[in-house]
Design a protein around this motif. Sequence first.
Motif, mmCIF file in Angstrom:
data_model
loop_
_atom_site.group_PDB
_atom_site.id
_atom_site.type_symbol
_atom_site.label_atom_id
_atom_site.label_comp_id
_atom_site.label_asym_id
_atom_site.label_seq_id
_atom_site.Cartn_x
_atom_site.Cartn_y
_atom_site.Cartn_z
ATOM 1 N N ASP A 21 0.844 -1.185 0.000
ATOM 2 C CA ASP A 21 0.000 0.000 0.000
ATOM 3 C C ASP A 21 0.885 1.242 0.000
ATOM 4 O O ASP A 21 1.368 1.676 1.044
ATOM 5 N N LEU A 22 1.079 1.801 -1.181
ATOM 6 C CA LEU A 22 1.954 2.957 -1.333
ATOM 7 C C LEU A 22 1.448 4.155 -0.535
ATOM 8 O O LEU A 22 2.219 4.894 0.061
ATOM 9 N N GLU A 23 0.144 4.337 -0.491
ATOM 10 C CA GLU A 23 -0.410 5.482 0.246
ATOM 11 C C GLU A 23 -0.130 5.367 1.744
ATOM 12 O O GLU A 23 0.083 6.365 2.418
ATOM 13 N N GLU A 24 -0.102 4.154 2.258
ATOM 14 C CA GLU A 24 0.164 3.959 3.688
ATOM 15 C C GLU A 24 1.618 4.279 4.039
ATOM 16 O O GLU A 24 1.906 4.900 5.058
ATOM 17 N N GLY A 26 4.096 5.720 1.784
ATOM 18 C CA GLY A 26 4.611 6.944 1.193
ATOM 19 C C GLY A 26 5.844 6.775 0.334
ATOM 20 O O GLY A 26 6.211 7.678 -0.393
#
Length: 114
Positions: A21-24, A26
């Motif tokens: 999860d890139l959003e988690e 960064g």
Amino acid sequence: MYLPLHDQLKGLFEQYFAKYDLEEHGYVFPSTLCPDQPLSVSDIRNKLRWTASQAGLNSLITPHTLRHCTATHLTIRTVPQHTIASILGHADLRSTMRYQHLAVDHLRDSLNML
């Protein structure tokens, strides 16, 4: 910034991003010790050393070794120097020209035309 990616890596990245999860986090490649930070230079060197040892390579392999080998192999395959400079992020072609001496076969063909 754009990074050229070999076609064979596409599937590996698709698998990676399916689980990650890139959003988690960064960062595409977070630090092992501090997931809220990107990989450090020492992280990369350590992972590269570990990978080289797993592959049975006894030589010292560094990120610079990979850059040098990339430039060397592209030069031998007669990829234009300005393209290699772009891939390596060289602003000055003189940095890339040091690999030019490796591609001498085209010089022989030119000399044979005399």
